[in-house]
Write an enzyme that holds these catalytic residues in place. Structure first.
Site, mmCIF file in Angstrom:
data_model
loop_
_atom_site.group_PDB
_atom_site.id
_atom_site.type_symbol
_atom_site.label_atom_id
_atom_site.label_comp_id
_atom_site.label_asym_id
_atom_site.label_seq_id
_atom_site.Cartn_x
_atom_site.Cartn_y
_atom_site.Cartn_z
ATOM 1 N N GLN A 59 -3.275 -4.268 -35.171
ATOM 2 C CA GLN A 59 -4.345 -3.782 -34.303
ATOM 3 C C GLN A 59 -3.917 -3.843 -32.839
ATOM 4 O O GLN A 59 -3.305 -4.809 -32.401
ATOM 5 C CB GLN A 59 -5.600 -4.616 -34.514
ATOM 6 C CG GLN A 59 -6.867 -3.979 -33.985
ATOM 7 C CD GLN A 59 -8.116 -4.564 -34.635
ATOM 8 O OE1 GLN A 59 -8.038 -5.192 -35.682
ATOM 9 N NE2 GLN A 59 -9.268 -4.361 -34.026
ATOM 10 N N SER A 70 0.040 -8.879 -38.890
ATOM 11 C CA SER A 70 -1.386 -8.935 -39.204
ATOM 12 C C SER A 70 -1.774 -7.765 -40.109
ATOM 13 O O SER A 70 -1.331 -7.675 -41.247
ATOM 14 C CB SER A 70 -2.209 -8.972 -37.908
ATOM 15 O OG SER A 70 -3.560 -9.254 -38.160
ATOM 16 N N HIS A 74 -7.560 -14.599 -37.003
ATOM 17 C CA HIS A 74 -6.592 -15.628 -37.431
ATOM 18 C C HIS A 74 -7.009 -17.027 -36.968
ATOM 19 O O HIS A 74 -6.200 -17.810 -36.483
ATOM 20 C CB HIS A 74 -5.183 -15.272 -36.944
ATOM 21 C CG HIS A 74 -4.713 -13.947 -37.461
ATOM 22 N ND1 HIS A 74 -4.367 -13.754 -38.778
ATOM 23 C CD2 HIS A 74 -4.596 -12.740 -36.845
ATOM 24 C CE1 HIS A 74 -4.029 -12.475 -38.950
ATOM 25 N NE2 HIS A 74 -4.169 -11.845 -37.799
#
Length: 293
Positions: free
Chosen positions: A9, A88, A196
């Site tokens: 992202q 991610s 996270h």
């Protein structure tokens, strides 16, 4: 040895994927398949949307995934990875590119992930901040010492660059202390969630249910996962690490170092932007980097 890496992202930009859509019929079919799976024309937002359109989590994550995977799948026989990794969200792209998940399954999981993360963000005022020019151990020490709030190390991006994540008050408190400890900068990011971190637990639970019922195969090459930074090929381990990812740090520095130790000399970023190429060079200036977008 070639390592293919996939962005997360923040890599999105207006017009992303349009050139690929217009020039490659196989990619065009994949983009249209994505529109059907998502039940809205995400391609309209990717090709003609504004920055604000693309910043919406339910658009951002699928858009980056679609763009990245389309690049890998349309390379055909040229796509011969010795290893893969993703930052991610990019881990889902890497898994599909390496054959561990189908495109359909991968996109459905990414859409579920985006929606679950958005809901988790709305439960608690939270944010993230980039910390520059301070050793990892010092950042960890400062975060661990804050007992009355939630703040943790979320992304180990490269030496001297860590992203912290937590409640708005926890991150603000940590930034103040990190600057006092000698950080060059402690800059809040333009996000409304603590990715996270433990605050993503509701999203982890929701995503886990979807991951546990998805079909995973053994990838064509090892995938270095965010949670462990080590090479994995067994579907049951990949599945468990993917579930843990939402509340665990992205160990990108460790991942790249481990890939280099395993023989990687050439890193190819597939997807929008070139952020990962820059991070790889900061981790090890000797390796070759390039990108396709």
């Amino acid at each position: 040895m070639k390592a293919y890496i996939f962005p997360g992202q923040g890599a999105q930009f207006p017009g992303m994927g349009k050139e690929l859509y217009d020039s490659n019929s196989a990619a065009r079919e994949l983009f249209e398949q994505a529109n059907e799976i998502l039940r809205f024309r995400i391609t309209d937002l990717m090709f003609s949307g504004t920055d604000d359109d693309l910043k919406r989590t339910k658009v951002t994550q699928p858009a980056i995934f679609i763009h990245s995977v389309a690049l890998a799948l349309t390379l055909g026989a040229e796509f011969r990875p010795d290893m893969v990794a993703g930052h991610s969200l990019g881990e889902f792209s890497a898994l599909v590119a390496a054959g561990a998940l189908s495109f359909d399954e991968g996109l459905k999981l990414v859409a579920k992930r985006a929606n679950a993360m958005q809901k988790a963000c709305e439960l608690t005022p939270s944010t993230m901040a980039a910390v520059l020019a301070l050793p990892d151990a010092e950042v960890e020490k400062v975060c661990a010492a804050i007992k009355d709030d939630i703040v943790v190390c979320a992304n180990y991006n490269c030496p001297g660059q860590i992203v912290i994540s937590g409640t708005e008050t926890g991150v603000a408190q940590a930034c103040e202390q990190l600057l006092a400890a000698g950080a060059k900068r402690a800059l809040k990011l333009n996000v409304n969630g603590a990715f996270h971190s433990p605050l993503m637990e509701p999203a982890r639970v929701e995503l886990a249910a979807a991951i546990e019922t998805s079909a995973f195969d053994e990838p064509v090459c090892p995938i270095y996962q965010n949670v462990t930074a080590t090479a994995e090929t067994k579907p049951e381990i990949i599945r468990a690490n993917l579930i843990a990812q939402l509340t665990s740090p992205v160990r990108w520095t460790q991942t790249v170092n481990n890939m280099i130790a395993a023989g990687a000399t050439h890193f190819i970023e597939l997807g929008p932007g070139s952020v990962l190429q820059g991070l790889v060079k900061k981790i090890n200036a000797e390796v070759v980097t390039e990108g396709l977008q």
